[in-house]
Design a protein around this motif. Structure first.
Motif, PDB file in Angstrom:
ATOM      1  N   LYS A 147      43.886  -5.089  63.538  1.00  0.00           N
ATOM      2  CA  LYS A 147      43.784  -6.099  62.490  1.00  0.00           C
ATOM      3  C   LYS A 147      44.385  -7.416  62.974  1.00  0.00           C
ATOM      4  O   LYS A 147      43.877  -8.493  62.663  1.00  0.00           O
ATOM      5  N   TRP A 148      45.466  -7.312  63.742  1.00  0.00           N
ATOM      6  CA  TRP A 148      46.217  -8.487  64.174  1.00  0.00           C
ATOM      7  C   TRP A 148      45.851  -8.964  65.567  1.00  0.00           C
ATOM      8  O   TRP A 148      45.948 -10.158  65.869  1.00  0.00           O
ATOM      9  N   MET A 149      45.471  -8.054  66.440  1.00  0.00           N
ATOM     10  CA  MET A 149      45.179  -8.398  67.831  1.00  0.00           C
ATOM     11  C   MET A 149      43.669  -8.452  68.061  1.00  0.00           C
ATOM     12  O   MET A 149      42.897  -7.820  67.351  1.00  0.00           O
ATOM     13  N   TYR A 150      43.281  -9.206  69.066  1.00  0.00           N
ATOM     14  CA  TYR A 150      41.865  -9.352  69.451  1.00  0.00           C
ATOM     15  C   TYR A 150      41.009  -9.908  68.321  1.00  0.00           C
ATOM     16  O   TYR A 150      39.820  -9.611  68.214  1.00  0.00           O
ATOM     17  N   THR A 151      41.604 -10.746  67.486  1.00  0.00           N
ATOM     18  CA  THR A 151      40.833 -11.348  66.389  1.00  0.00           C
ATOM     19  C   THR A 151      39.834 -12.380  66.891  1.00  0.00           C
ATOM     20  O   THR A 151      38.996 -12.841  66.119  1.00  0.00           O
ATOM     21  N   GLU A 152      39.897 -12.725  68.183  1.00  0.00           N
ATOM     22  CA  GLU A 152      38.896 -13.599  68.770  1.00  0.00           C
ATOM     23  C   GLU A 152      37.574 -12.870  68.995  1.00  0.00           C
ATOM     24  O   GLU A 152      36.569 -13.488  69.359  1.00  0.00           O
ATOM     25  N   LEU A 153      37.582 -11.553  68.752  1.00  0.00           N
ATOM     26  CA  LEU A 153      36.393 -10.724  68.941  1.00  0.00           C
ATOM     27  C   LEU A 153      35.959 -10.109  67.618  1.00  0.00           C
ATOM     28  O   LEU A 153      36.777  -9.899  66.719  1.00  0.00           O
ATOM     29  N   GLU A 206      45.884   1.119  66.125  1.00  0.00           N
ATOM     30  CA  GLU A 206      46.159   1.302  64.707  1.00  0.00           C
ATOM     31  C   GLU A 206      45.551   0.128  63.960  1.00  0.00           C
ATOM     32  O   GLU A 206      45.332  -0.939  64.527  1.00  0.00           O
ATOM     33  N   PHE A 207      45.231   0.338  62.708  1.00  0.00           N
ATOM     34  CA  PHE A 207      44.848  -0.743  61.810  1.00  0.00           C
ATOM     35  C   PHE A 207      44.898  -0.196  60.403  1.00  0.00           C
ATOM     36  O   PHE A 207      44.716   0.999  60.169  1.00  0.00           O
ATOM     37  N   ALA A 208      45.183  -1.088  59.470  1.00  0.00           N
ATOM     38  CA  ALA A 208      45.492  -0.650  58.113  1.00  0.00           C
ATOM     39  C   ALA A 208      44.311   0.008  57.426  1.00  0.00           C
ATOM     40  O   ALA A 208      44.442   1.058  56.806  1.00  0.00           O
ATOM     41  N   LEU A 219      47.407   5.355  63.458  1.00  0.00           N
ATOM     42  CA  LEU A 219      47.872   5.124  62.093  1.00  0.00           C
ATOM     43  C   LEU A 219      46.790   4.442  61.281  1.00  0.00           C
ATOM     44  O   LEU A 219      46.088   3.559  61.783  1.00  0.00           O
ATOM     45  N   ILE A 220      46.640   4.860  60.023  1.00  0.00           N
ATOM     46  CA  ILE A 220      45.886   4.115  59.029  1.00  0.00           C
ATOM     47  C   ILE A 220      46.731   4.055  57.758  1.00  0.00           C
ATOM     48  O   ILE A 220      47.695   4.801  57.610  1.00  0.00           O
ATOM     49  N   GLY A 222      53.508   0.429  67.204  1.00  0.00           N
ATOM     50  CA  GLY A 222      52.339  -0.385  66.905  1.00  0.00           C
ATOM     51  C   GLY A 222      52.628  -1.870  67.081  1.00  0.00           C
ATOM     52  O   GLY A 222      53.613  -2.381  66.548  1.00  0.00           O
ATOM     53  N   CYS A 223      51.775  -2.552  67.822  1.00  0.00           N
ATOM     54  CA  CYS A 223      51.925  -3.993  68.058  1.00  0.00           C
ATOM     55  C   CYS A 223      51.251  -4.738  66.907  1.00  0.00           C
ATOM     56  O   CYS A 223      50.110  -5.208  67.019  1.00  0.00           O
ATOM     57  N   GLU A 224      51.973  -4.854  65.803  1.00  0.00           N
ATOM     58  CA  GLU A 224      51.426  -5.474  64.604  1.00  0.00           C
ATOM     59  C   GLU A 224      51.839  -6.953  64.566  1.00  0.00           C
ATOM     60  O   GLU A 224      52.564  -7.394  63.681  1.00  0.00           O
TER      61      GLU A 224
END
Length: 268
Positions: free
Chosen positions: A17-23, A41-43, A66-67, A247-249
């Protein structure tokens, strides 16, 4: 992705959700794998069929770590979860059942049960009793499914009405309900923003911590972009014997892959 700290090894999962938002979202799985992540992981996976998410995981060769349970529609009383909302029991139970279905299809071992916002007109004692009863019900379902639940407190600066008061409260609820099935999601960013004293609090709660998330503060960027002493924090987490995912949030300050140089800077 396994990193080596002075305290031992840790496993990092990319938060998509937080990383790779350029894609586009579906391209983020392969991008994370290409960077060396073996877990993600993503929510909320609920915008896609569970089978499609599993296909994306398998194609990239990564594990879903994780979800979250689903949130309600924007502007609703359950937008951040229904566990703490008196009168929303049906919504809560349906959300847990949906999350456990996705967890089963994805092979996901941990579900974060979002507490939700305490309605302004709700008696605090009633809202908390509702929460504990809901977590106990969810634990029964999760136990049968072989899934663990985690509870997370969000800092009161950003979400003053969020039901769960603190990580210590989360730990007390987990201990009261079933500490084998229910644990704490220790988010370093929220811990520092809310009360600080990260290392001491982590070590006190270690027996109940089942998932960790990281971001720096201020700004919620990658470690090394704020004031948190991540070299020491991550080393102490590793030395504690914690063996779950981290998790790298965080929202990368620049490009996601470029921002991963924090790993070399902090762990060298």
């Amino acid at each position: 992705m396994i990193i080596q700290t002075s305290g031992g090894e840790l496993r990092l999962a990319a938060n998509l959700k937080w990383m790779y938002t350029e894609l586009p979202f579906e391209a983020r799985f392969d991008a994370a794998a290409a960077a060396g992540f073996t877990g993600v992981e993503f929510a909320s996976p609920y915008d896609l069929p569970a089978t499609r998410v599993r296909e994306l995981l398998d194609n990239a060769g990564v594990i879903q770590a994780l979800i979250n349970t689903p949130g309600g529609p924007a502007g609703s009383s359950t937008v951040m979860g229904a566990a703490y909302v008196p009168g929303a029991g049906d919504v809560f139970r349906h959300g847990v059942e949906r999350a456990l279905h996705y967890a089963d299809v994805l092979g996901n071992p941990i579900v974060h049960v979002m507490a939700g916002l305490r309605p302004v007109d709700a008696e605090p004692e009633l809202a908390f009793a509702t929460y504990v009863a809901n977590i106990a019900w969810a634990a029964d379902q999760a136990r049968s499914a072989g899934v663990r639940l985690v509870l997370e407190a969000i800092n009161k600066r950003e979400q003053p009405q969020y039901g769960l008061a603190s990580m210590e409260t989360a730990a007390a609820v987990a201990e009261a309900v079933d500490p084998d099935t229910v644990g704490v999601l220790f988010d370093v960013y929220h811990a520092q923003t809310d009360r600080g004293n990260i290392i001491e609090r982590f070590e006190r709660l270690t027996p109940l911590i089942k998932h960790v998330q990281i971001a720096d503060n201020p700004g919620r960027g990658e470690p090394g972009t704020g004031e948190i002493a991540y070299e020491r924090v991550l080393a102490r987490i590793a030395a504690s014997g914690y063996s779950g995912w981290v998790g790298c949030e965080y929202g990368p300050v620049g490009g996601t892959d470029e921002g991963l140089n924090w790993i070399e800077r902090i762990t060298r």
